[in-house]
Design a protein around this motif. Sequence first.
Motif, short mmCIF file in Angstrom:
data_model
loop_
_atom_site.label_atom_id
_atom_site.label_comp_id
_atom_site.label_asym_id
_atom_site.label_seq_id
_atom_site.Cartn_x
_atom_site.Cartn_y
_atom_site.Cartn_z
N CYS A 94 32.12 119.20 30.66
CA CYS A 94 33.44 120.11 30.78
C CYS A 94 34.14 119.92 31.88
O CYS A 94 34.92 121.16 32.07
CB CYS A 94 33.30 121.37 30.06
N GLN A 95 33.86 119.04 32.80
CA GLN A 95 34.52 118.96 33.96
C GLN A 95 34.22 120.25 34.90
O GLN A 95 35.19 120.77 35.75
CB GLN A 95 36.25 118.92 33.78
N GLY A 96 33.20 120.57 34.82
CA GLY A 96 32.59 121.89 35.58
C GLY A 96 33.58 123.28 34.96
O GLY A 96 33.20 124.31 35.63
N GLN A 97 34.23 123.14 33.69
CA GLN A 97 34.58 124.38 33.36
C GLN A 97 33.47 125.12 32.32
O GLN A 97 33.62 125.31 31.20
CB GLN A 97 35.70 123.94 32.50
N SER A 98 32.50 125.33 33.06
CA SER A 98 31.36 126.17 32.34
C SER A 98 31.10 127.39 32.99
O SER A 98 30.93 127.37 34.38
CB SER A 98 30.26 125.23 32.56
N CYS A 99 30.86 128.40 32.43
CA CYS A 99 30.42 129.74 33.07
C CYS A 99 29.17 129.61 33.90
O CYS A 99 28.81 130.26 34.94
CB CYS A 99 30.27 130.98 31.86
N GLY A 100 28.21 128.49 33.46
CA GLY A 100 27.04 128.35 33.91
C GLY A 100 26.95 127.43 35.10
O GLY A 100 25.87 127.05 35.71
N SER A 101 28.17 126.82 35.53
CA SER A 101 27.88 125.72 36.49
C SER A 101 27.49 126.24 37.78
O SER A 101 27.85 127.50 38.32
CB SER A 101 29.54 125.26 36.62
#
Length: 503
Positions: free
Chosen positions: A290-297
């Motif tokens: 998700c292109q780094g659009q993650s809460c867990g990144s």
Amino acid sequence: MTTIDPLETYVSGHEFKMFIGGQFTDGADLERRDVRDPSTGKVVTTVPAASAVDVEAAIAAAAEAQPAWEALGLSGRIACIDRFAHLVRENRERLAMLDAIDCGNPVDAMRGDIDICEAYFDGWPALAKSMRGDVIPASQGNLHYTAHRPYGVVGRITAFNHPAFYAITRPLPSLITGNTLVMKPSDETTLSTLALAELYAEAFPRGVVNIVSGGASAGDAIVTSSQIKRIGFTGSVPTGLLIQRRAAESGHIKHISLELGGKNAMVVFPDVDLDEAVEGAIFGMNLNVCQGQSCGSNSRIMVHAAIYDEFVNLLSSKLDRYRVGIAYDESTDVGPVVSQAHWDRVNSYIEAGVAEGATLVRGGGRPTGVPNGGHYIEPALFADVTLDMRIGREEIFGPVMSVFRWDDYDAMIAEVNALDLGLAASVWTNNLAIAHKTAGELEAGYVWINDSTRHYFGTPFGGAKNSGLGREESADELLSFLERKVVHTRLGDPRSALSRMLG
Ligand code: NAD
């Protein structure tokens, strides 16, 4: 393999409607909002924008359906979930394509999101069946036991980054416990949720699941409704704070769970297998999901000075293999970010990083060979990042990695814990004693050792500090959809009861 045009097949000619009380509807005032494809920036369809009247209708339908849904019992509710699971499997490709078109995530990653739902289809029924009340020996001559009741109508409001996954898995714990539901996906990414309404319609009794599309005002109408006592929210910290405030202002006490943002640290010790740790850094960024659009990144990478240069160089060269492109093109690794507004936001962080003195090692610009109107960013890698820089302390929610250098253990721990966010963290070392000591000291709700980003059904997921309230995907979450009640029975003295009855 036949090639299809995903837009033609899954969007054109399809009508996307809300789902209220078993009816597909355009909403009371017929207002609609444009849906743009982040890969091209073009409008591909429209979806309804719910008014307060629509949200009220959805809540009323859910309230009406709730008693019969609860009375159906656990096995009846599980049968509906099983039916739904079957329909989701049948619609895997359509749901994944809709998320690629609407959200910009690579289509294969979105197929993966649908596949992950299996763990939830299996996990929730098993957990619900194993749920027990307690008998508590609190006093002589009395029987005290606990019972559970659903809250009634649950409101679910979700973030934009894994639309179908949220719309499939987030309702399950509330439904299996006998609550009915009003769900609102992000107004950025609604298509797969509205498509899922058709599957909910087939699998569940009328009114049990209601889906409204819209933005902040529709969300607020859910949050402030007198009929909703339980709210599950996934989104940003500012919206989470607002929801708590608006819920209180409604004059009703509400049980709210909040899954919010993170600025997750990956702590790398000098004894690691370098290649493994660098792969872990990329995997943990969720770049090709998700292109780094993650809460867990793991957007803050804290690397020990002894291996710092080697780590950054290897990370940079490995990032070169990721191809940025159209989300529904099978060869794409990294898609566009969700919208132009979000592109502007991520880009402003990249500019701030450069202005504040971080070293932009690679990326950050527009890739070549992609459609002009799309919201693409070449994954950016910053080195020499420090905590006083915005890219070092604020959640960017995009393809931007910041690498910190450390050599003093206590100072590094203090830096990680200095932020008011605490969703997740990871520790990379081959020394078990150091790994567990560090895991214990990091202020985060979920800590990986020599791994990152994966979380498995059954393990409570959620944030510490401003990253959230409550834990999901586990027994904690199941219980959070139930109100506990103690039943106290006065038994009295059985001997006097016997002599009164039998003489
Ligand atoms: P957001 O807060 O902008 O929106 C989330 C949802 O809230 C959307 O459905 C939106 O329409 C709704 N909303 C907006 N204003 C509202 C209001 N006033 N009242 C009620 N609802 C309102 O978040 P986003 O941009 O969609 O998602 C990104 C954020 O979500 C990031 O901070 C990310 O870390 C976080 N997130 C957290 C998790 C987690 O599990 N912890 C998972 C995914 C995303």
